[in-house]
Design a protein around this motif. Structure first.
Motif, PDB file in Angstrom:
ATOM      1  N   GLU A 157      71.556 -74.133  89.523  1.00  8.88           N
ATOM      2  CA  GLU A 157      70.260 -73.909  90.235  1.00  8.88           C
ATOM      3  C   GLU A 157      69.032 -74.046  89.342  1.00  8.88           C
ATOM      4  O   GLU A 157      68.058 -74.497  89.647  1.00  8.88           O
ATOM      5  CB  GLU A 157      70.390 -72.538  90.481  1.00  8.88           C
ATOM      6  N   MET A 158      69.145 -73.535  88.255  1.00 10.41           N
ATOM      7  CA  MET A 158      67.850 -73.355  87.365  1.00 10.41           C
ATOM      8  C   MET A 158      67.520 -74.784  86.881  1.00 10.41           C
ATOM      9  O   MET A 158      66.231 -75.166  86.931  1.00 10.41           O
ATOM     10  CB  MET A 158      68.122 -72.515  85.823  1.00 10.41           C
ATOM     11  N   LYS A 159      68.445 -75.523  86.587  1.00 12.18           N
ATOM     12  CA  LYS A 159      68.466 -77.022  86.217  1.00 12.18           C
ATOM     13  C   LYS A 159      67.814 -77.794  87.159  1.00 12.18           C
ATOM     14  O   LYS A 159      66.993 -78.688  87.025  1.00 12.18           O
ATOM     15  CB  LYS A 159      69.918 -77.579  85.580  1.00 12.18           C
ATOM     16  N   GLU A 160      68.238 -77.451  88.552  1.00  9.07           N
ATOM     17  CA  GLU A 160      67.817 -78.278  89.590  1.00  9.07           C
ATOM     18  C   GLU A 160      66.449 -77.939  89.672  1.00  9.07           C
ATOM     19  O   GLU A 160      65.447 -78.855  90.111  1.00  9.07           O
ATOM     20  CB  GLU A 160      68.457 -77.485  90.825  1.00  9.07           C
ATOM     21  N   GLN A 161      65.670 -76.545  89.676  1.00 12.00           N
ATOM     22  CA  GLN A 161      64.565 -76.298  89.735  1.00 12.00           C
ATOM     23  C   GLN A 161      63.735 -77.074  88.587  1.00 12.00           C
ATOM     24  O   GLN A 161      62.762 -77.611  88.843  1.00 12.00           O
ATOM     25  CB  GLN A 161      64.231 -74.728  89.382  1.00 12.00           C
ATOM     26  N   VAL A 162      64.043 -77.145  87.287  1.00 20.79           N
ATOM     27  CA  VAL A 162      63.620 -77.960  86.267  1.00 20.79           C
ATOM     28  C   VAL A 162      63.232 -79.365  86.590  1.00 20.79           C
ATOM     29  O   VAL A 162      62.021 -79.711  86.705  1.00 20.79           O
ATOM     30  CB  VAL A 162      64.287 -77.754  84.947  1.00 20.79           C
ATOM     31  N   GLU A 163      64.117 -79.888  87.065  1.00 21.46           N
ATOM     32  CA  GLU A 163      64.441 -81.331  87.569  1.00 21.46           C
ATOM     33  C   GLU A 163      63.383 -81.594  88.582  1.00 21.46           C
ATOM     34  O   GLU A 163      62.832 -82.657  88.636  1.00 21.46           O
ATOM     35  CB  GLU A 163      65.740 -81.575  87.804  1.00 21.46           C
ATOM     36  N   ILE A 164      63.320 -80.911  89.608  1.00 22.57           N
ATOM     37  CA  ILE A 164      62.611 -81.200  90.732  1.00 22.57           C
ATOM     38  C   ILE A 164      61.088 -80.909  90.428  1.00 22.57           C
ATOM     39  O   ILE A 164      60.227 -81.689  90.672  1.00 22.57           O
ATOM     40  CB  ILE A 164      62.899 -80.093  91.971  1.00 22.57           C
ATOM     41  N   GLN A 165      60.911 -79.779  89.633  1.00 23.85           N
ATOM     42  CA  GLN A 165      59.489 -79.533  89.380  1.00 23.85           C
ATOM     43  C   GLN A 165      58.976 -80.605  88.316  1.00 23.85           C
ATOM     44  O   GLN A 165      57.538 -81.074  88.495  1.00 23.85           O
ATOM     45  CB  GLN A 165      59.302 -78.140  88.742  1.00 23.85           C
ATOM     46  N   ILE A 166      59.737 -81.427  87.664  1.00 24.17           N
ATOM     47  CA  ILE A 166      59.110 -82.332  86.735  1.00 24.17           C
ATOM     48  C   ILE A 166      58.932 -83.621  87.476  1.00 24.17           C
ATOM     49  O   ILE A 166      57.963 -84.195  87.479  1.00 24.17           O
ATOM     50  CB  ILE A 166      60.202 -82.420  85.409  1.00 24.17           C
ATOM     51  N   LYS A 167      59.992 -83.988  88.087  1.00 26.07           N
ATOM     52  CA  LYS A 167      60.040 -85.007  88.595  1.00 26.07           C
ATOM     53  C   LYS A 167      58.990 -85.437  89.856  1.00 26.07           C
ATOM     54  O   LYS A 167      58.368 -86.261  89.952  1.00 26.07           O
ATOM     55  CB  LYS A 167      61.514 -85.422  89.380  1.00 26.07           C
ATOM     56  N   TYR A 168      58.679 -84.460  90.569  1.00 24.81           N
ATOM     57  CA  TYR A 168      57.576 -84.447  91.879  1.00 24.81           C
ATOM     58  C   TYR A 168      56.507 -83.902  91.367  1.00 24.81           C
ATOM     59  O   TYR A 168      55.884 -83.731  92.126  1.00 24.81           O
ATOM     60  CB  TYR A 168      58.384 -83.986  93.020  1.00 24.81           C
ATOM     61  N   GLU A 169      56.080 -83.662  90.139  1.00 27.33           N
ATOM     62  CA  GLU A 169      55.061 -82.860  89.866  1.00 27.33           C
ATOM     63  C   GLU A 169      53.712 -83.641  90.266  1.00 27.33           C
ATOM     64  O   GLU A 169      53.001 -82.857  90.909  1.00 27.33           O
ATOM     65  CB  GLU A 169      54.710 -82.946  88.187  1.00 27.33           C
ATOM     66  N   GLY A 170      53.568 -84.773  90.392  1.00 31.73           N
ATOM     67  CA  GLY A 170      52.390 -85.526  90.779  1.00 31.73           C
ATOM     68  C   GLY A 170      52.105 -85.252  92.424  1.00 31.73           C
ATOM     69  O   GLY A 170      51.020 -84.797  92.741  1.00 31.73           O
ATOM     70  N   TYR A 171      53.326 -85.285  93.175  1.00 24.06           N
ATOM     71  CA  TYR A 171      53.068 -84.949  94.423  1.00 24.06           C
ATOM     72  C   TYR A 171      52.953 -83.447  94.789  1.00 24.06           C
ATOM     73  O   TYR A 171      52.038 -83.114  95.716  1.00 24.06           O
ATOM     74  CB  TYR A 171      54.460 -85.440  95.119  1.00 24.06           C
ATOM     75  N   ILE A 172      53.782 -82.710  94.054  1.00 24.48           N
ATOM     76  CA  ILE A 172      53.509 -81.051  94.256  1.00 24.48           C
ATOM     77  C   ILE A 172      52.189 -80.819  93.723  1.00 24.48           C
ATOM     78  O   ILE A 172      51.426 -80.026  94.506  1.00 24.48           O
ATOM     79  CB  ILE A 172      54.514 -80.387  93.159  1.00 24.48           C
ATOM     80  N   GLU A 173      51.551 -81.463  92.632  1.00 16.74           N
ATOM     81  CA  GLU A 173      50.040 -81.019  92.396  1.00 16.74           C
ATOM     82  C   GLU A 173      49.111 -81.510  93.520  1.00 16.74           C
ATOM     83  O   GLU A 173      48.410 -80.584  93.884  1.00 16.74           O
ATOM     84  CB  GLU A 173      49.726 -81.926  91.134  1.00 16.74           C
ATOM     85  N   LYS A 174      49.359 -82.236  94.220  1.00 17.00           N
ATOM     86  CA  LYS A 174      48.445 -82.861  95.304  1.00 17.00           C
ATOM     87  C   LYS A 174      48.393 -81.911  96.445  1.00 17.00           C
ATOM     88  O   LYS A 174      47.517 -81.720  96.970  1.00 17.00           O
ATOM     89  CB  LYS A 174      48.890 -84.205  95.716  1.00 17.00           C
ATOM     90  N   GLN A 175      49.693 -81.327  96.816  1.00 22.29           N
ATOM     91  CA  GLN A 175      49.959 -80.629  97.816  1.00 22.29           C
ATOM     92  C   GLN A 175      49.175 -79.208  97.518  1.00 22.29           C
ATOM     93  O   GLN A 175      48.861 -78.584  98.105  1.00 22.29           O
ATOM     94  CB  GLN A 175      51.285 -80.302  98.176  1.00 22.29           C
ATOM     95  N   LEU A 176      49.253 -78.709  96.069  1.00 23.45           N
ATOM     96  CA  LEU A 176      48.927 -77.631  95.661  1.00 23.45           C
ATOM     97  C   LEU A 176      47.122 -77.644  95.715  1.00 23.45           C
ATOM     98  O   LEU A 176      46.685 -76.641  96.193  1.00 23.45           O
ATOM     99  CB  LEU A 176      49.176 -77.260  94.303  1.00 23.45           C
ATOM    100  N   VAL A 177      46.859 -78.809  95.624  1.00 26.87           N
ATOM    101  CA  VAL A 177      45.272 -78.934  95.814  1.00 26.87           C
ATOM    102  C   VAL A 177      44.844 -78.373  97.041  1.00 26.87           C
ATOM    103  O   VAL A 177      43.949 -77.897  97.412  1.00 26.87           O
ATOM    104  CB  VAL A 177      44.871 -80.210  95.229  1.00 26.87           C
ATOM    105  N   GLN A 178      45.688 -79.267  98.338  1.00 26.11           N
ATOM    106  CA  GLN A 178      45.460 -78.860  99.638  1.00 26.11           C
ATOM    107  C   GLN A 178      45.646 -77.433  99.939  1.00 26.11           C
ATOM    108  O   GLN A 178      44.863 -77.020 100.819  1.00 26.11           O
ATOM    109  CB  GLN A 178      46.443 -79.806 100.283  1.00 26.11           C
ATOM    110  N   VAL A 179      46.728 -76.827  99.300  1.00 22.10           N
ATOM    111  CA  VAL A 179      46.731 -75.489  99.583  1.00 22.10           C
ATOM    112  C   VAL A 179      45.756 -74.436  99.312  1.00 22.10           C
ATOM    113  O   VAL A 179      45.387 -73.672  99.859  1.00 22.10           O
ATOM    114  CB  VAL A 179      48.447 -74.820  98.855  1.00 22.10           C
ATOM    115  N   ALA A 180      45.225 -74.965  97.819  1.00 24.57           N
ATOM    116  CA  ALA A 180      43.951 -74.287  97.454  1.00 24.57           C
ATOM    117  C   ALA A 180      42.940 -74.239  98.502  1.00 24.57           C
ATOM    118  O   ALA A 180      42.335 -73.124  98.800  1.00 24.57           O
ATOM    119  CB  ALA A 180      43.481 -74.831  95.997  1.00 24.57           C
ATOM    120  N   ARG A 181      42.459 -75.198  99.031  1.00 21.93           N
ATOM    121  CA  ARG A 181      41.455 -75.357  99.977  1.00 21.93           C
ATOM    122  C   ARG A 181      41.858 -74.941 101.377  1.00 21.93           C
ATOM    123  O   ARG A 181      41.091 -73.752 101.753  1.00 21.93           O
ATOM    124  CB  ARG A 181      41.548 -76.974 100.257  1.00 21.93           C
ATOM    125  N   LEU A 182      43.450 -74.771 101.644  1.00 18.51           N
ATOM    126  CA  LEU A 182      43.564 -73.806 102.788  1.00 18.51           C
ATOM    127  C   LEU A 182      43.491 -72.325 102.604  1.00 18.51           C
ATOM    128  O   LEU A 182      42.850 -71.619 103.415  1.00 18.51           O
ATOM    129  CB  LEU A 182      45.097 -74.152 103.113  1.00 18.51           C
TER     130      LEU A 182
END
Lengths: 629, 459
Positions: free
Chosen positions: A535-560
């Motif tokens: 489970e933890m390995k999956e977390q690491v993999e997802i967080q790294i692989k999709y970092e760019g997209y995740i960051e973009k959404q986090l910016v939108q969330v900050a605005r929200l």
């Protein structure tokens, strides 16, 4: 004939999927809780499909579990098939779906409820609310028992003025021929709640021994099942397959020649049905070009021969239903054990609720589940847990818990309901979430366990485990960032994976960013620490692989979040806000949004209105501050 | 909301006057520094200072406009945020070009009506007494913007944007149904399908953006420079086109000393003619200024009419000009065809495509129709039907169209790179939202509606 039967902190009316979660949450949070049901044998009953989960819905079950709810644990105990869906797609939309043993599911849930301290399970039909000074302080049952309480949660599902319709036949009934709840609807209305009429339906069930499975395709479960609850570690449940078949030309002919007998088209049904689960007659009329429709045959349990015929939801008369069923390859000789039917029921217009699920007109009265205009067990349970939590917190004098749109599907659903309302039974879809990539199946615990712990539904032990997981994931990401890999260490692996070889060294983290490289592959070169679980390995993999997209959404969330933090005082008089468009004034006064963020999601409130509101609030705050000093 | 950086033209736009583009927000300085070339970087500049330099298109590296830039760091500014003001001269086209480049910066968007004032108020720069005035300003400006938007939304443009949105939403619905109903027998989402839908949407956006140019041309005229050696007939050509003796026409080389602007309609094609002093190295001071200006005019022109004398052999100046005009939108006008040929036409044909060479006798007004046709071919692909075109004219619309286009390009690239469809959906969705902003539609429930009307789903 009335008598005082008991005094509680929280009373929950109805023991379906919403009611069970509400009652368990309230009792576990320390409230003396009464759970009333018309029929004790119907606790956590699944009146329709024998399955739980799927896209968005499965996410909700994971969220319920992270908040300390029961649905995830209960289905993990009682599943007869487990499948992870969408595995070929991105991590955000992976979705677990289980087939349930319906009887086991009920039995386990009832047992859990019976064993929970401070929780009283009682058969009885609530018929009247006791409202004093605008506050709901109890209920009266059909037998005259008066139960007093500080808060009441109403979860009537499809029982409220329920009416079953099957061809020309129509009668007052709850689901599966249960007694409907009739008088309570009048009591809700009398106290100022606006009700609407909704409709849903279910397909016939057939006897297993009369199915020719050789004409269908097998749909087995996953070999290594995953689980809904973050607490479940293993399971020995035996799995049963489902079966896939299709409608035939005959099916379409039979339906088309009997449309005059379909209540859908004859005008007998007044309730609005869900777009998401149309009946087979509806599908064939609306999509006349589609030559065939899928039919899934799903077992209802280990110890029963009943099979649920998914895809054949119908309110046709009994004789036509038999013809329809037998026109399907594999079901030529099928015997129907239960008929399909449509059911109409009363629901509350959900814009009458605060985001806490408390009604605006009656203090202390909460509603959850199908009564709020949703469809689905998971949607019901998700609201149930929130209503239970907030009913308990109200008793304890605490602020309600509101899950944000960027925190969970539960938050998306409740915000949609109370801000926009719904014109037909509301089903969760992943596309309803703006921040889908953040609301993943895999990170439900990361998102909501801290909330579950804060409100007292997650144990110290489980919380510490969660913190350790979080820490290990973060450490591992840092570790990978720090590790340099040389081309000759990995090039063979890279080429085998079909990605370009390296010429210069890089860090392990960058390597994992490549779509073709998995954590498991990387581990052959740079092993992880032993404490890391899959489970933890999956977390690491997802967080790294999709970092760019995740960051973009986090910016939108900050605005929200900025907009969500701008609170609107409850005593604001919109008619006093100069220049606000009149439609906006009306809508705002009706919904009474708690924040600018919520206000901006109301249909008919324009960006200009929001600007005006912001300026007005600034003015209001400055004046208030000036008065205070 | 407050985190965005906003930009707008803050002066009434008028031909020739100075226009100010105001930018306010956290990225104002950083963003403009990226596109402003000057002696010192804006990032290092003191507050309340004025800087001379050029706005540069970051994509092409070309100068867009010569400007003066004022820098005011927050909170000592009108909005109490970092504010940059770009003073541009040179009329509508230049200012819109600058705004266009500004809006391409990350985190920048067009200001809502009254938004600078709103921010000033929210940030405490305007006192309480004026709150109502601020509210009125927002209301009236929005209403005005809304009535304009409504007019446009009834037009052909909005129909085309709606159709474009439909293409995108069908793609979205298809992706969503694959995600939310994984076991349903709908067509699996393929790279090819995504590509097809995105490509067709991109093509349509390109067509719309092209009308943006055509629209601009029809409104403001094709800026046309007439160049050539002295005395090849430039002023005569201009006079024929304008039917007026605006420029001084003599047979002494070098008599046209200034750039004269003139609007003419050549069979419905509006040309903004810049007559130029003959391009020739010269020692005459007065004339040199004229020649200098001509060179500038040449840079700015949408169209260059290069006049040659049929009756003379090519000269060094001609050859020099031929070189300079390579790869520019040029039409060679071979004048004085009524006289015997001395010109080495083959040399001209090597530099300029044959269909851009027009033979004329300006004196006898012969060949004007051929010139019209050639211009029309060049700018409107020969299909100029002036009443029937849809124009995207608004800078905000253009910037939203470009944004939508970029999102679609991102979606295709992501799809090619094997990124899962639910992530591609993020790009497709932002394209859909950008298009929605043009119409002022609410995104709302319509995706859900689309899913259930496009696909047959149920239990």
């Amino acid at each position: 004939m009335g008598y005082l039967a008991g005094q509680y902190d929280v009373i929950v009316i109805g023991a379906g999927h919403a009611g069970c979660e509400s009652a368990l949450a309230a009792a576990r949070m320390g409230c003396e809780t009464l759970l009333l049901t018309i029929n004790l044998d119907m606790v956590a009953f699944m009146p329709c499909n024998p399955s739980i989960g799927g896209p968005a819905k499965g996410h909700v079950v994971r969220e319920i579990d992270a908040l300390g709810g029961e649905m995830g644990r209960n289905i993990d105990k009682t599943f007869i098939q487990m499948r992870m869906l969408n595995t070929g797609k991105g991590p955000a939309v992976h979705a677990l779906r289980a087939q349930a043993d319906k009887v086991d599911y009920q039995y386990e849930m009832k047992k859990t409820i019976e064993e929970t301290p401070r929780l009283t399970l009682r058969q009885g039909m609530a018929e009247e609310l006791i409202v004093e000074d605008g506050k709901c302080v109890g209920i009266i049952t059909k037998t005259g028992a008066e139960y007093r309480s500080r808060t009441v949660v109403v979860t009537t599902g499809t029982y409220l003025r329920g009416k079953i319709i099957m061809g020309e036949l129509m009668y007052e009934s709850g689901p599966n021929n249960q007694q409907p709840s009739v008088k309570l609807a009048a009591s809700l209305k009398e106290h100022g709640l606006e009700l609407v009429r909704f409709k849903t339906g279910t397909p016939p069930r057939v006897h297993k021994d009369t199915i020719d499975f050789s004409k269908t395709e097998i749909q087995p479960g996953d070999e290594k099942p995953k689980f809904f609850s973050h607490e479940t570690e293993s399971s020995n449940n035996e799995q049963l397959p489902c079966w896939l078949t299709y409608t035939s030309e005959d099916t379409h002919k039979i339906i088309n020649s009997n449309l005059h007998r379909a209540p859908m088209f004859s005008g007998a049904i007044e309730g609005t049905g869900p777009r998401y689960c149309p009946s087979i007659e509806d599908k064939i009329v609306r999509f006349a070009d589609k030559p065939k429709h899928q039919i899934f045959l799903e077992p209802e349990g280990k110890n029963t021969s009943e099979y649920y015929v998914q895809g054949l939801s119908t309110s046709m008369p009994e004789d036509v239903q038999l013809g329809i069923v037998r026109s399907v390859p594999g079901l030529e000789k099928a015997e129907i054990m239960r008929n399909g039917y449509a059911i109409e029921y009363d629901a509350v217009v959900p814009t009458q609720l605060w985001p806490s699920l408390e009604t605006k007109v009656i203090d202390g009265l909460f509603t959850a589940g199908q009564i709020n205009g949703t469809s689905g067990y998971e949607e019901a349970a998700g609201q149930g847990v929130i209503a239970g939590i907030n009913a308990a917190r109200k008793v304890q004098g605490k602020e309600p818990i509101i899950i944000g749109r960027a925190e969970g599907y539960i938050g998306v659903m409740i915000d949609d309901l109370v801000t926009k309302g719904t014109n037909d039974p509301y089903r969760l879809l992943t596309s309803r979430a703006e921040y889908r990539l953040l609301l993943r199946h895999d990170n439900a615990d990361m998102r909501l366990t801290p909330t579950g712990y804060e409100i007292g539904l997650i144990s110290e032990e489980r919380y510490n485990k969660f913190l350790r997981k979080k820490e290990l994931v973060e450490l591992d990401i840092e570790r990978l960032r720090g590790i340099k890999v040389k081309p000759d260490e990995v090039n063979e692996m890279l080429t085998a994976a079909g990605t370009a070889a390296m010429t210069n060294g890089t860090d392990a983290l960058s390597l994992l960013r490549r779509p073709e490289v998995t954590y498991a592959m990387l581990e052959t070169v740079v092993p992880s620490v032993p404490e890391m679980t899959e489970e933890m390995k999956e977390q690491v993999e997802i967080q790294i692989k999709y970092e760019g997209y995740i960051e973009k959404q986090l910016v939108q969330v900050a605005r929200l979040n900025k907009m969500e933090k701008k609170r609107i005082p409850d005593d604001i008089d919109y008619s006093d806000v100069h220049s606000l468009a009149s439609e906006a004034k009306q809508k705002l006064a009706l919904i009474r949004p708690l924040s600018i963020g919520q206000a901006s999601r109301i249909a008919g409130v324009t960006p200009a209105d929001i600007s005006i509101l912001l300026v007005y609030l600034e003015h209001y705050n400055r004046v208030t501050a000036a008065r205070g000093s | 909301m407050v985190h965005d950086t906003i930009a707008a033209i803050s002066t009434a736009v008028g031909e020739g006057g100075i226009a100010i583009i105001r930018i306010s927000g956290p990225d104002a300085i950083e963003g403009i520094a990226q596109i402003f070339r000057s002696k010192i970087s804006l990032k290092d500049a003191d507050t309340h200072t004025l800087h001379y330099g050029h706005i540069v298109d970051p994509k092409t590296g070309d100068d867009v406009e010569e400007v003066l830039v004022t820098l005011m760091r927050g909170p000592r500014s009108f909005t109490a945020e970092d504010v940059v003001e770009i003073n541009a001269h040179g009329g509508v086209i230049a200012v819109k070009k600058v705004l266009d480049v500004v809006l391409q910066q990350d985190g920048f968007r067009t200001a809502e009506p009254g938004e600078f004032t709103k921010r000033a108020f929210l940030n405490g720069r305007i006192d309480l007494m004026q709150a109502e005035a601020v509210i009125d300003l927002i209301r009236s400006k929005s209403d005005r913007a809304f009535s304009v938007a409504r007019k446009q939304s009834e037009g052909v443009l909005s129909k085309r944007i709606k159709a474009l949105r439909q293409t995108v939403i069908e793609l979205l619905a298809h992706i969503e149904v694959n995600i939310d109903y994984p076991e349903h027998d709908v067509e699996e989402m393929t790279n090819l399908f995504i590509r097809d839908q995105c490509d067709s949407a991109i093509d349509e956006i390109d067509r719309l953006l092209k009308t943006a140019n055509e629209g601009k041309i029809l409104r403001e005229g094709i800026v046309t420079a007439i160049v050539g050696r002295p005395n090849v007939g430039k002023s005569s050509l201009m006079n024929v086109l304008t039917q007026e003796n605006k420029a001084i026409v003599t047979d002494i080389p070098g008599t046209t000393r200034d750039v004269i602007e003139q609007f003419v309609a050549l069979n419905g094609i509006p040309l903004r003619l810049l007559d130029t002093a003959g391009i020739r190295e010269t020692s005459d001071v007065v004339e040199r200024i004229g020649v200098e200006r001509s060179r500038n005019a040449l840079e700015e022109a949408d169209l260059i009419l290069f006049v040659l004398n049929y009756n003379e052999p090519l000269q060094d100046d001609d050859i020099e000009l031929l070189k300079q005009l390579k790869d520019r939108p040029v039409i060679a006008i071979v004048n004085k065809t009524d006289l015997p040929r001395q010109l080495e036409i083959e040399v001209v044909e090597e530099a300029i495509p044959a269909d851009s060479i027009v033979r004329m006798s300006v004196l006898e007004e012969d060949g004007l129709d051929r010139l019209e046709r050639t211009i029309s071919e060049m700018f409107f692909e020969g299909q100029l039907e002036s009443n029937d075109l849809t124009y995207v004219s608004n800078v905000r619309h253009i910037s939203l169209l470009k944004r939508a286009r970029q999102s679609l390009v991102d979606a295709i690239e992501a799809s090619d790179a094997g990124i899962p469809i639910d992530l591609i959906q993020i790009d497709a969705r932002s394209a859909w939202e950008s298009l929605g902003e043009i119409l002022g539609d609410e995104a709302g429930d319509s995706l859900i509606d689309q899913i259930f009307s496009q696909f047959c789903l149920g239990k």
